[in-house]
Design a protein around this motif. Structure first.
Motif, PDB file in Angstrom:
ATOM      1  N   UNK A 103       0.960  -1.223   0.002  1.00 25.24           N
ATOM      2  CA  UNK A 103       0.221   0.224   0.072  1.00 25.24           C
ATOM      3  C   UNK A 103       0.908   1.024  -0.043  1.00 25.24           C
ATOM      4  N   UNK A 104       1.831   1.249   0.857  1.00 26.63           N
ATOM      5  CA  UNK A 104       2.713   2.507   1.044  1.00 26.63           C
ATOM      6  C   UNK A 104       3.450   2.465  -0.503  1.00 26.63           C
ATOM      7  N   UNK A 105       4.239   1.817  -0.917  1.00 32.67           N
ATOM      8  CA  UNK A 105       5.093   1.938  -2.075  1.00 32.67           C
ATOM      9  C   UNK A 105       4.161   2.178  -3.199  1.00 32.67           C
ATOM     10  N   UNK A 106       3.014   1.571  -3.281  1.00 29.13           N
ATOM     11  CA  UNK A 106       1.936   1.984  -4.555  1.00 29.13           C
ATOM     12  C   UNK A 106       1.492   3.421  -4.389  1.00 29.13           C
ATOM     13  N   UNK A 107       1.039   3.821  -3.248  1.00 27.94           N
ATOM     14  CA  UNK A 107       0.910   5.025  -3.046  1.00 27.94           C
ATOM     15  C   UNK A 107       1.765   6.311  -3.219  1.00 27.94           C
ATOM     16  N   UNK A 108       3.177   5.749  -2.863  1.00 26.25           N
ATOM     17  CA  UNK A 108       4.237   6.799  -3.347  1.00 26.25           C
ATOM     18  C   UNK A 108       4.473   6.765  -4.708  1.00 26.25           C
ATOM     19  N   UNK A 109       4.349   5.797  -5.377  1.00 25.29           N
ATOM     20  CA  UNK A 109       4.528   5.701  -6.895  1.00 25.29           C
ATOM     21  C   UNK A 109       3.527   6.653  -7.470  1.00 25.29           C
ATOM     22  N   UNK A 110       2.218   6.390  -6.945  1.00 27.53           N
ATOM     23  CA  UNK A 110       1.229   7.321  -7.531  1.00 27.53           C
ATOM     24  C   UNK A 110       1.263   8.783  -7.275  1.00 27.53           C
ATOM     25  N   UNK A 196      13.773   2.386  -5.571  1.00 24.12           N
ATOM     26  CA  UNK A 196      13.521   1.771  -4.152  1.00 24.12           C
ATOM     27  C   UNK A 196      12.140   1.512  -4.024  1.00 24.12           C
ATOM     28  N   UNK A 197      11.128   2.101  -4.343  1.00 27.34           N
ATOM     29  CA  UNK A 197       9.894   1.727  -4.420  1.00 27.34           C
ATOM     30  C   UNK A 197       9.587   0.500  -4.913  1.00 27.34           C
ATOM     31  N   UNK A 198      10.166   0.065  -6.058  1.00 31.51           N
ATOM     32  CA  UNK A 198       9.906  -1.392  -6.563  1.00 31.51           C
ATOM     33  C   UNK A 198      10.590  -2.274  -5.697  1.00 31.51           C
ATOM     34  N   UNK A 199      11.558  -1.879  -4.944  1.00 34.98           N
ATOM     35  CA  UNK A 199      12.459  -2.876  -3.989  1.00 34.98           C
ATOM     36  C   UNK A 199      11.263  -3.144  -2.903  1.00 34.98           C
ATOM     37  N   UNK A 200      10.632  -1.901  -2.463  1.00 32.16           N
ATOM     38  CA  UNK A 200       9.513  -2.258  -1.584  1.00 32.16           C
ATOM     39  C   UNK A 200       8.423  -3.163  -1.821  1.00 32.16           C
ATOM     40  N   UNK A 201       8.174  -3.143  -2.963  1.00 36.94           N
ATOM     41  CA  UNK A 201       6.977  -3.909  -3.562  1.00 36.94           C
ATOM     42  C   UNK A 201       7.291  -5.230  -3.563  1.00 36.94           C
ATOM     43  N   UNK A 202       8.542  -5.446  -4.128  1.00 32.10           N
ATOM     44  CA  UNK A 202       9.242  -6.838  -3.877  1.00 32.10           C
ATOM     45  C   UNK A 202       9.191  -7.470  -2.648  1.00 32.10           C
ATOM     46  N   UNK A 203       9.696  -6.494  -1.697  1.00 34.77           N
ATOM     47  CA  UNK A 203      10.019  -7.053  -0.443  1.00 34.77           C
ATOM     48  C   UNK A 203       8.266  -7.438   0.293  1.00 34.77           C
ATOM     49  N   UNK A 204       7.633  -6.546  -0.134  1.00 38.43           N
ATOM     50  CA  UNK A 204       6.183  -6.674   0.438  1.00 38.43           C
ATOM     51  C   UNK A 204       5.637  -8.108   0.006  1.00 38.43           C
TER      52      UNK A 204
END
Length: 250
Positions: A103-110, A196-204
Motif C-alpha cells: 500500500x505504501x509503495x503503491x501510494x508513493x509511486x502514484x 527503491x519503491x520497486x524494492x519495497x513492492x518486491x519485499x512486500x
C-alpha cells in the motif's frame, strides 16, 4: 561473567556472531530503504532527526523483544486455520507488514507519477503531507515486522542471548551511520526513488508469500536488488558523463 568469558573464548561463538551481524545488516537494508523514502518527505531540517529517533526507538524495541525470546519463538505455533491453511502470529504479522508495504509503495509511486498530485503537493506544506510523528510511527510499525522475523531467524542460528544482543546493536549502529547518506542519495536521484519503491513492492510480496508458507530464498531477492542497483548506478554515471560533455560543448 564466567559465561561471557566462555563465549568470548569460543571460536564457534565468534563465527555465529559474525554470521548473525551480517544477516541483521542485510535484513536492515529493507527497513533502511523504507525509512529513507518516508523521512525524505519531511522538511529538510527534520529528516535526520526523524531517522535517528526512529532507528533509536527501533533499537529499544528490538532489545525489548529479545528479552521475550521464549514468547517470540511461540509466535510460530499455528493459532488459526483458514481453508485448510494454518496461520501463526508470525505469519499474520508478515502478511500485514507485506500488505502495508504494498500500500505504501503503491501510494508513493502514484504521487510520483500523477501530474495532478504533483501540482497539489506544490500547494501543500510538506509538514501537512507527512507529519513528524506519523513518520516515526510508521518506522516503528514496519520495524515490528522485520524485528519479529529477524529475531526468530536469530534464535534458529544461536541459543546465546548475548550474541543476539550484540548482533542487533551492531546492525542498528550500521543503520544509524548509513541512514543519512542513503537517504540523501535517494533524494538526489529521482530514478533511484522509483527503484527503491520497486524494492519495497518486491519485499512486500516476499513477506506475504512467506506469511502464506511459501519460502522465498533471501539470496534471490537481494541478488535481484543488487543487480538492479548496479544497472541504475551505470545509468547515473552515464547521465553525469553526458551532462559534463554538454556543459563542455556549451
Amino acid at each position: 561473567m564466567e559465561y561471557l568469558l566462555e563465549l568470548a573464548a569460543s571460536p564457534t561463538a565468534w563465527i555465529a556472531l559474525a554470521t548473525l551481524v551480517a544477516m541483521e545488516i542485510v535484513l536492515g537494508i529493507d527497513n533502511l530503504i523504507f525509512i529513507s523514502i518516508l523521512t525524505n518527505k519531511l522538511p529538510v531540517e527534520f529528516r535526520s532527526k526523524a531517522r535517528k529517533i526512529g532507528i533509536s526507538m527501533a533499537l529499544i524495541m528490538r532489545l525489548a523483544l529479545l528479552s521475550t525470546v521464549a514468547w517470540i519463538v511461540q509466535l510460530t505455533d499455528p493459532v488459526i486455520e483458514i481453508l485448510g491453511n494454518a496461520f501463526s502470529w508470525k505469519d499474520m504479522i508478515l502478511i500485514a507488514g507485506g500488505l502495508f508495504l504494498l500500500w505504501k509503495a503503491t501510494k508513493e509511486i502514484h504521487e510520483s507519477v500523477d501530474p495532478h498530485g504533483a501540482k497539489e503537493e506544490a500547494k501543500v506544506s510538506t509538514t501537512v503531507t507527512l507529519g513528524f510523528a506519523a513518520a516515526i510511527f510508521q518506522i516503528l510499525l514496519l520495524d515490528i515486522v522485520f524485528s519479529v522475523d529477524s529475531i526468530i531467524t536469530a534464535v534458529g542460528m544461536t541459543e546465546h542471548l548475548p550474541i543476539m544482543i550484540i548482533a542487533v546493536v551492531a546492525a542498528v549502529i550500521v543503520m544509524m551511520v548509513a541512514a543519512d547518506p542513503l537517504a540523501n542519495f535517494i533524494n538526489d536521484n529521482p530514478t533511484v526513488v522509483m527503484l527503491a519503491l520497486g524494492f519495497l513492492i518486491m519485499i512486500g510480496m516476499t513477506l506475504i508469500a512467506e506469511g502464506f508458507g511459501a519460502h522465498v530464498p533471501k539470496g534471490y531477492v537481494y541478488a535481484a536488488m543488487a543487480f538492479s542497483t548496479a544497472i541504475e548506478m551505470l545509468n547515473i554515471f552515464a547521465r553525469r558523463a553526458r551532462l559534463k560533455r554538454e556543459a563542455a560543448q556549451g
